[in-house]
Design a protein around this motif. Structure first.
Motif, PDB file in Angstrom:
ATOM      1  N   PRO A  91       0.841  -1.204   0.000  1.00 68.34           N
ATOM      2  CA  PRO A  91       0.000   0.000   0.000  1.00 68.34           C
ATOM      3  C   PRO A  91       0.876   1.254   0.000  1.00 68.34           C
ATOM      4  O   PRO A  91       1.831   1.352   0.768  1.00 68.34           O
ATOM      5  N   ALA A  92       0.568   2.185  -0.892  1.00 69.77           N
ATOM      6  CA  ALA A  92       1.358   3.416  -1.018  1.00 69.77           C
ATOM      7  C   ALA A  92       0.872   4.460  -0.032  1.00 69.77           C
ATOM      8  O   ALA A  92      -0.296   4.480   0.355  1.00 69.77           O
ATOM      9  N   GLY A  93       1.781   5.341   0.363  1.00 71.71           N
ATOM     10  CA  GLY A  93       1.411   6.466   1.223  1.00 71.71           C
ATOM     11  C   GLY A  93       0.655   7.502   0.412  1.00 71.71           C
ATOM     12  O   GLY A  93       0.587   7.448  -0.805  1.00 71.71           O
ATOM     13  N   ASN A  94       0.075   8.448   1.100  1.00 67.84           N
ATOM     14  CA  ASN A  94      -0.666   9.514   0.439  1.00 67.84           C
ATOM     15  C   ASN A  94       0.117  10.813   0.542  1.00 67.84           C
ATOM     16  O   ASN A  94       0.935  10.977   1.430  1.00 67.84           O
ATOM     17  N   GLY A  95      -0.143  11.719  -0.358  1.00 69.76           N
ATOM     18  CA  GLY A  95       0.502  13.016  -0.291  1.00 69.76           C
ATOM     19  C   GLY A  95       1.159  13.380  -1.594  1.00 69.76           C
ATOM     20  O   GLY A  95       1.384  12.531  -2.454  1.00 69.76           O
ATOM     21  N   PRO A  96       1.482  14.662  -1.740  1.00 69.81           N
ATOM     22  CA  PRO A  96       2.046  15.132  -2.997  1.00 69.81           C
ATOM     23  C   PRO A  96       3.464  14.631  -3.264  1.00 69.81           C
ATOM     24  O   PRO A  96       3.888  14.560  -4.403  1.00 69.81           O
ATOM     25  N   PRO A 100       6.571   6.394  -6.576  1.00 69.65           N
ATOM     26  CA  PRO A 100       5.914   5.166  -7.031  1.00 69.65           C
ATOM     27  C   PRO A 100       5.774   4.195  -5.859  1.00 69.65           C
ATOM     28  O   PRO A 100       6.521   4.277  -4.887  1.00 69.65           O
ATOM     29  N   PRO A 101       4.818   3.292  -5.953  1.00 71.69           N
ATOM     30  CA  PRO A 101       4.656   2.324  -4.871  1.00 71.69           C
ATOM     31  C   PRO A 101       5.888   1.429  -4.739  1.00 71.69           C
ATOM     32  O   PRO A 101       6.709   1.345  -5.647  1.00 71.69           O
ATOM     33  N   ALA A 102       5.997   0.790  -3.603  1.00 73.26           N
ATOM     34  CA  ALA A 102       7.087  -0.149  -3.362  1.00 73.26           C
ATOM     35  C   ALA A 102       6.556  -1.561  -3.522  1.00 73.26           C
ATOM     36  O   ALA A 102       5.387  -1.832  -3.260  1.00 73.26           O
ATOM     37  N   GLY A 103       7.422  -2.453  -3.957  1.00 75.27           N
ATOM     38  CA  GLY A 103       7.013  -3.837  -4.147  1.00 75.27           C
ATOM     39  C   GLY A 103       8.056  -4.799  -3.630  1.00 75.27           C
ATOM     40  O   GLY A 103       9.247  -4.501  -3.595  1.00 75.27           O
ATOM     41  N   GLU A 104       7.588  -5.941  -3.199  1.00 76.43           N
ATOM     42  CA  GLU A 104       8.447  -7.044  -2.772  1.00 76.43           C
ATOM     43  C   GLU A 104       8.317  -8.108  -3.857  1.00 76.43           C
ATOM     44  O   GLU A 104       7.209  -8.507  -4.215  1.00 76.43           O
ATOM     45  N   CYS A 105       9.442  -8.548  -4.402  1.00 73.74           N
ATOM     46  CA  CYS A 105       9.420  -9.527  -5.493  1.00 73.74           C
ATOM     47  C   CYS A 105       9.913 -10.883  -4.999  1.00 73.74           C
ATOM     48  O   CYS A 105      10.819 -10.948  -4.162  1.00 73.74           O
TER      49      CYS A 105
END
Length: 167
Positions: A91-96, A100-105
């Motif tokens: 889940p990405a944070g909010n705000g200006p 980009p979102p973070a991912g675990e591969c």
């Protein structure tokens, strides 16, 4: 220290448990060499908890300069080109200022993020309580990847943000 690691692991697992199926990416991935971000089906993301080595980074080993950034990107490409790679977006944070979102591969149950750090081809993230500190220490001690010539991560030699220099 153990409590912080346990809390970080719990939050990561809670985040993974709460994300929807649409946050799971599989198939073909591309690596943006200029940012170190991965892209799949039009979605760009950064790898959670790590910093991809800049592709143009040069290191010194045996008193010779070598292109450790290219080697680090090739190590990441070796995973990206594997068609069994599965990345889960957190889940990405909010705000200006949210990037980009973070991912675990993962390849199976094996974390690619953790393996890149353990092999010395990525650094732990500086801005979050990174879950891969143990892997980073092992890479340094075993002189793996970029550490083979005595590489010192920038966090260890740069002054901390806001630090005051005395006269």
């Amino acid at each position: 220290r153990m409590i912080r690691k346990a809390v970080t692991t719990f939050v990561l697992l809670l985040g993974l448990a709460s994300i929807s199926e649409s946050a799971k990416l599989t198939g073909k991935f591309e690596l943006d060499a200029s940012t170190g971000y991965l892209r799949s089906t039009g979605q760009s993301f950064q790898l959670y908890g790590i910093r991809v080595i800049d592709r143009d980074r040069q290191c010194i080993a045996n008193e010779r300069i070598w292109t450790c950034g290219k080697a680090a990107h090739q190590a990441l490409l070796n995973y990206v080109e594997n068609e069994s790679l599965v990345c889960i977006l957190l889940p990405a944070g909010n705000g200006p200022d949210t990037g980009p979102p973070a991912g675990e591969c993962f390849l199976g149950t094996h974390s690619v993020n953790a393996q890149l750090v353990a092999d010395g081809w990525a650094l732990t993230a500086a801005d979050i309580p990174a879950p891969y500190r143990k892997e980073a220490l092992a890479a340094q001690q075993n002189v793996e990847g970029i550490f083979r010539g005595g590489f010192v991560p920038p966090d260890e030699w740069r002054p901390k943000f806001g630090a005051q220099l005395e006269d």
